[in-house]
Design a protein around this motif. Structure first.
Motif, PDB file in Angstrom:
ATOM      1  N   ALA A   1       0.838  -1.197   0.000  1.00  0.00           N
ATOM      2  CA  ALA A   1       0.000   0.000   0.000  1.00  0.00           C
ATOM      3  C   ALA A   1       0.870   1.243   0.000  1.00  0.00           C
ATOM      4  CB  ALA A   1      -0.919   0.000   1.225  1.00  0.00           C
ATOM      5  N   GLU A   2       0.283   2.329  -0.447  1.00  0.00           N
ATOM      6  CA  GLU A   2       0.928   3.628  -0.479  1.00  0.00           C
ATOM      7  C   GLU A   2      -0.091   4.660  -0.027  1.00  0.00           C
ATOM      8  OE1 GLU A   2       3.540   5.243  -3.919  1.00  0.00           O
ATOM      9  OE2 GLU A   2       1.539   6.058  -4.300  1.00  0.00           O
ATOM     10  N   VAL A   3       0.292   5.480   0.942  1.00  0.00           N
ATOM     11  CA  VAL A   3      -0.613   6.510   1.452  1.00  0.00           C
ATOM     12  C   VAL A   3       0.108   7.851   1.375  1.00  0.00           C
ATOM     13  CG1 VAL A   3      -1.965   7.344   3.401  1.00  0.00           C
ATOM     14  CG2 VAL A   3      -1.746   4.880   2.999  1.00  0.00           C
ATOM     15  N   SER A   4      -0.435   8.754   0.594  1.00  0.00           N
ATOM     16  CA  SER A   4       0.158  10.077   0.434  1.00  0.00           C
ATOM     17  C   SER A   4      -0.806  11.124   0.992  1.00  0.00           C
ATOM     18  CB  SER A   4       0.446  10.358  -1.042  1.00  0.00           C
ATOM     19  OG  SER A   4       1.000  11.639  -1.213  1.00  0.00           O
ATOM     20  N   THR A   5      -0.378  11.837   2.004  1.00  0.00           N
ATOM     21  CA  THR A   5      -1.172  12.911   2.589  1.00  0.00           C
ATOM     22  C   THR A   5      -0.489  14.223   2.238  1.00  0.00           C
ATOM     23  OG1 THR A   5      -1.795  11.463   4.436  1.00  0.00           O
ATOM     24  CG2 THR A   5      -2.174  13.830   4.705  1.00  0.00           C
ATOM     25  N   VAL A   6      -1.038  14.938   1.270  1.00  0.00           N
ATOM     26  CA  VAL A   6      -0.369  16.125   0.753  1.00  0.00           C
ATOM     27  C   VAL A   6      -0.656  17.333   1.649  1.00  0.00           C
ATOM     28  CG1 VAL A   6      -0.488  15.238  -1.595  1.00  0.00           C
ATOM     29  CG2 VAL A   6      -2.291  16.742  -0.761  1.00  0.00           C
ATOM     30  N   ALA A   7       0.108  18.393   1.425  1.00  0.00           N
ATOM     31  CA  ALA A   7      -0.048  19.609   2.220  1.00  0.00           C
ATOM     32  C   ALA A   7      -1.427  20.214   1.996  1.00  0.00           C
ATOM     33  CB  ALA A   7       1.031  20.617   1.835  1.00  0.00           C
ATOM     34  N   ARG A   8      -2.046  20.677   3.054  1.00  0.00           N
ATOM     35  CA  ARG A   8      -3.363  21.308   2.970  1.00  0.00           C
ATOM     36  C   ARG A   8      -3.279  22.829   3.034  1.00  0.00           C
ATOM     37  NH1 ARG A   8      -7.042  17.314   6.830  1.00  0.00           N
ATOM     38  NH2 ARG A   8      -6.685  15.388   5.620  1.00  0.00           N
ATOM     39  N   SER A   9      -2.086  23.342   3.179  1.00  0.00           N
ATOM     40  CA  SER A   9      -1.898  24.795   3.183  1.00  0.00           C
ATOM     41  C   SER A   9      -0.777  25.140   2.221  1.00  0.00           C
ATOM     42  CB  SER A   9      -1.564  25.287   4.597  1.00  0.00           C
ATOM     43  OG  SER A   9      -0.400  24.648   5.087  1.00  0.00           O
ATOM     44  N   GLY A  10      -0.614  26.433   1.938  1.00  0.00           N
ATOM     45  CA  GLY A  10       0.375  26.860   0.979  1.00  0.00           C
ATOM     46  C   GLY A  10       1.803  26.653   1.471  1.00  0.00           C
ATOM     47  N   TYR A  11       2.715  26.657   0.524  1.00  0.00           N
ATOM     48  CA  TYR A  11       4.127  26.510   0.835  1.00  0.00           C
ATOM     49  C   TYR A  11       4.562  27.691   1.689  1.00  0.00           C
ATOM     50  CZ  TYR A  11       9.016  25.221  -0.132  1.00  0.00           C
ATOM     51  OH  TYR A  11      10.323  24.816  -0.038  1.00  0.00           O
ATOM     52  N   PRO A  12       5.254  27.419   2.795  1.00  0.00           N
ATOM     53  CA  PRO A  12       5.640  28.537   3.671  1.00  0.00           C
ATOM     54  C   PRO A  12       6.566  29.504   2.959  1.00  0.00           C
ATOM     55  CG  PRO A  12       6.765  26.512   4.293  1.00  0.00           C
ATOM     56  CD  PRO A  12       5.723  26.119   3.298  1.00  0.00           C
ATOM     57  N   PRO A  13       6.464  30.787   3.254  1.00  0.00           N
ATOM     58  CA  PRO A  13       7.350  31.767   2.619  1.00  0.00           C
ATOM     59  C   PRO A  13       8.786  31.567   3.074  1.00  0.00           C
ATOM     60  CG  PRO A  13       6.118  32.773   4.408  1.00  0.00           C
ATOM     61  CD  PRO A  13       5.546  31.392   4.223  1.00  0.00           C
ATOM     62  N   ALA A  14       9.688  32.144   2.314  1.00  0.00           N
ATOM     63  CA  ALA A  14      11.093  32.052   2.685  1.00  0.00           C
ATOM     64  C   ALA A  14      11.281  32.620   4.080  1.00  0.00           C
ATOM     65  CB  ALA A  14      11.953  32.812   1.678  1.00  0.00           C
ATOM     66  N   ALA A  15      11.954  31.867   4.919  1.00  0.00           N
ATOM     67  CA  ALA A  15      12.124  32.282   6.307  1.00  0.00           C
ATOM     68  C   ALA A  15      13.124  33.424   6.407  1.00  0.00           C
ATOM     69  CB  ALA A  15      12.593  31.099   7.151  1.00  0.00           C
ATOM     70  N   ALA A  16      12.854  34.340   7.318  1.00  0.00           N
ATOM     71  CA  ALA A  16      13.836  35.363   7.609  1.00  0.00           C
ATOM     72  C   ALA A  16      15.043  34.707   8.266  1.00  0.00           C
ATOM     73  CB  ALA A  16      13.225  36.410   8.541  1.00  0.00           C
ATOM     74  N   THR A  17      16.168  35.393   8.262  1.00  0.00           N
ATOM     75  CA  THR A  17      17.358  34.831   8.892  1.00  0.00           C
ATOM     76  C   THR A  17      17.059  34.503  10.351  1.00  0.00           C
ATOM     77  OG1 THR A  17      18.776  36.168   7.463  1.00  0.00           O
ATOM     78  CG2 THR A  17      19.778  35.228   9.439  1.00  0.00           C
ATOM     79  N   PRO A  18      17.166  33.225  10.729  1.00  0.00           N
ATOM     80  CA  PRO A  18      16.809  32.861  12.116  1.00  0.00           C
ATOM     81  C   PRO A  18      17.785  33.470  13.112  1.00  0.00           C
ATOM     82  CG  PRO A  18      17.836  31.008  10.995  1.00  0.00           C
ATOM     83  CD  PRO A  18      17.639  32.071   9.951  1.00  0.00           C
ATOM     84  N   GLN A  19      17.312  33.671  14.319  1.00  0.00           N
ATOM     85  CA  GLN A  19      18.166  34.206  15.358  1.00  0.00           C
ATOM     86  C   GLN A  19      19.259  33.202  15.690  1.00  0.00           C
ATOM     87  OE1 GLN A  19      16.025  35.436  18.826  1.00  0.00           O
ATOM     88  NE2 GLN A  19      17.872  35.877  20.029  1.00  0.00           N
ATOM     89  N   VAL A  20      20.484  33.699  15.792  1.00  0.00           N
ATOM     90  CA  VAL A  20      21.621  32.827  16.073  1.00  0.00           C
ATOM     91  C   VAL A  20      21.466  32.213  17.459  1.00  0.00           C
ATOM     92  CG1 VAL A  20      24.110  32.798  16.487  1.00  0.00           C
ATOM     93  CG2 VAL A  20      23.191  34.050  14.532  1.00  0.00           C
ATOM     94  N   GLY A  21      21.700  30.907  17.536  1.00  0.00           N
ATOM     95  CA  GLY A  21      21.630  30.201  18.804  1.00  0.00           C
ATOM     96  C   GLY A  21      20.879  28.897  18.660  1.00  0.00           C
TER      97      GLY A  21
END
Length: 418
Positions: free
Chosen positions: A34-54
């Motif tokens: 069997a194969e079960v594919s559960t696709v994304a239900r919301s849009g692709y997240p936008p490009a992330a801002a530079t994460p805080q260092v740490g």
């Protein structure tokens, strides 16, 4: 008055047949492939801002950071993603893909294409933006590999037998290696481009080079030889044996773009020896790179960063000339390298990230979260796009220990941004 004996036996037999049929139907539904594919239900997240260092947080399983937006994980029979990449905890899957009864053998990402290989040899490419299946292909069945530990770090950070190479025209090829078999595919659509079949143990692949070659060992007749194949055609470009090499040796790609793909160097070591000699690979025969000799040196482009006696140095890969020196970090260990960054861990469990060209410090912070403390040993580590993930092991952990005794806690993986 009771039923005649003949009619009773007919009823009993019919009931038995129906029961067996029902049980068979249930077993088929439970055990059938069997194969079960559960696709994304919301849009692709936008490009992330530079994460805080740490330190971002701790995770129970190893993340593969894709496109700087998603974290992809592996399970026994599942590949799944959450987002954003810098979320503190693992959350409900953004998308999920399952197969039964095959098991996940390896996961590799290139851009937004995610390729998974399964124990039956099937290759399944997913669009990381949606989780939808992009293509499927038959591939070589993987050889015998150790059962992954519960973090699945080996599955997503070092998927043995799965590599990506780029041709001169920029096309991306997928290389899948199995027992005695090498296959090349167009990464865009999964078309098989070539296949090489040889006796088991005769050929193998260790990675790909930055110049579009499959890097592997050839041992079909005589001593082992390093083999370079064109990743677009499968044709052998050249074979080479390092001077004074033993009949059998270990080939380790170094200076790779990600994982063991797009590598600019290699190290040749005798079996069971953790040192070895370093070489640069590219057009023509490999070039000796003495600065790469030993296991405490890593390659980034034309620079070798090494650690010895509490001193970190940057050297020219071709000449060995010292370019910079840092003696202010104390004893350190290189845990991960990515283009433009080398990540070191101090004895106080500080994560220090240096620019391999200049030795300048890009960031430095304690690799600790909450009250976890620094009483741990680093296991597998991974870095991409400035993110670093590290397994934390118990200080006296042994490879023979079960996961409970091996890992520091239930969430042993630390994820940080540098």
């Amino acid at each position: 008055m009771g039923k005649p004996a003949g009619r009773r036996w007919i009823v009993v037999a019919l009931a038995a047949v129906l029961a067996v049929g029902a049980a068979a139907a249930v077993l088929h539904r439970v055990l059938a492939p069997a194969e079960v594919s559960t696709v994304a239900r919301s849009g692709y997240p936008p490009a992330a801002a530079t994460p805080q260092v740490g330190v971002i947080g701790r995770l129970p399983v190893a993340p593969l950071v894709v496109d700087g937006r998603l974290r992809v994980y592996a399970g026994t029979r599942q590949v799944y993603a959450d987002q954003p990449a810098d979320r503190k905890h693992r959350v409900t899957p953004f998308w999920s893909y399952r197969r039964w009864p095959a098991k996940v053998d390896g996961v590799l990402a290139d851009g937004t294409t995610l390729v998974s290989r399964w124990s039956d040899g099937k290759l399944v490419a997913l669009d990381a933006r949606t989780g939808r299946v992009a293509w499927r292909a038959e591939g070589p069945e993987p050889g015998m590999v150790p059962e992954p530990r519960r973090t699945y770090a080996s599955t997503v950070w070092d998927p043995g037998g799965l590599y990506v190479a780029r041709a001169a025209d920029g096309r991306a090829m997928l290389v899948a290696a199995g027992a005695g078999q090498l296959d090349g595919y167009d990464l865009a659509d999964g078309r098989r481009l070539w296949r090489v079949d040889r006796e088991r143990g005769c050929i193998g692949a260790a990675g790909t080079t930055a110049t579009g070659e499959v890097l592997g060992l050839f041992a079909c007749d005589g001593p082992e030889t390093v083999e370079f194949r064109d990743a677009a055609t499968g044709a052998v470009r050249s074979r080479w044996r390092p001077p004074d090499a033993p009949d059998e040796f270990v080939l380790t790609p170094v200076g790779c773009r990600e994982g063991r793909s797009g590598c600019r160097g290699l190290r040749i070591s005798p079996p069971g020896d953790g040192t070895g000699r370093g070489w640069l690979v590219g057009p023509g025969a490999p070039v000796a790179a003495p600065a790469l000799d030993g296991a405490d040196a890593e390659l980034d482009g034309e620079r070798v960063v090494g650690t010895s006696a509490g001193v970190v140095t940057g050297r020219s890969a071709r000449t060995g000339e010292e370019l910079w020196r840092r003696a202010d970090l104390g004893p350190v260990r290189i845990i991960a390298v990515e283009p433009g960054r080398v990540h070191l861990l101090t004895v106080r469990r500080d994560l220090v990230t240096l620019d391999p060209v200049t030795g300048a410090e890009r960031s430095r912070f304690a690799l600790n979260v909450g009250h976890d403390g620094i009483g741990w040993t680093p296991g597998r580590a991974y870095a991409t796009g400035g993110y670093v993930a590290v397994e934390r092991l118990r200080e006296r952990a042994s490879p023979d220990d079960d996961d409970q005794a091996y890992f520091l806690m239930a969430e042993p993986v630390l994820l940080a941004a540098t």
